[in-house]
Write an enzyme that holds these catalytic residues in place. Sequence first.
Site, PDB file in Angstrom:
ATOM      1  N   PRO A 197       0.780  -1.246   0.000  1.00  0.00           N
ATOM      2  CA  PRO A 197       0.000   0.000   0.000  1.00  0.00           C
ATOM      3  C   PRO A 197       0.814   1.300   0.000  1.00  0.00           C
ATOM      4  CG  PRO A 197       0.025  -0.921   2.187  1.00  0.00           C
ATOM      5  CD  PRO A 197       0.733  -1.907   1.307  1.00  0.00           C
ATOM      6  N   CYS A 198       1.506   1.550  -1.096  1.00  0.00           N
ATOM      7  CA  CYS A 198       2.274   2.790  -1.219  1.00  0.00           C
ATOM      8  C   CYS A 198       1.354   4.014  -1.233  1.00  0.00           C
ATOM      9  CB  CYS A 198       3.162   2.759  -2.449  1.00  0.00           C
ATOM     10  SG  CYS A 198       2.300   2.472  -4.000  1.00  0.00           S
ATOM     11  N   HIS A 199       0.075   3.813  -1.538  1.00  0.00           N
ATOM     12  CA  HIS A 199      -0.890   4.924  -1.539  1.00  0.00           C
ATOM     13  C   HIS A 199      -1.118   5.479  -0.146  1.00  0.00           C
ATOM     14  CE1 HIS A 199      -3.272   1.208  -1.030  1.00  0.00           C
ATOM     15  NE2 HIS A 199      -4.083   1.958  -0.276  1.00  0.00           N
TER      16      HIS A 199
END
Length: 157
Positions: free
Chosen positions: A120-122
């Site tokens: 989950p780089c977001h």
Amino acid sequence: MLQAYINTPLGIAEINGDENGISSILAFDEGKTVSTTIPSELQDAVNQLQDYFDGKRKDFTFKMNPSGTEFQKKVWKGLLEIPFGKTLSYQEFSIRLGDVKAIRAVASANGRNPLWIVVPCHRVIGSDGSLTGYAGGLWRKKWLLDHENPVKQQSLF
């Protein structure tokens, strides 16, 4: 390398992998045709992504096998520790990884994350709360954060 394309609320997702795990998940606006059959090695990832978009899943358990440097893999592993519905600034994330001065390197590794949504780089944002940099486009980052936000904004009308 096996490949499948699925429809998502954010465009077409391309899933790549083999018996060793999923190596990449990418997003496209257009130009890809949804797969009519899914290789068995990719089916678990497809099911889990569909569950995520349906609001039935908060984390992913299928085998992952992304390619990257040791530092990139360290960053991607750290991203997996950011809880669903939470965000961290790049600075906070760099501190968690052990080096506040590594913000640029962390941001670069974050931007090279090959496993869209799953890693989950977001969930990493600017220190001021802004939605900075996202390879899939800021509109996708906003959608994902809204999707994961446990507090849904109610309309007055």
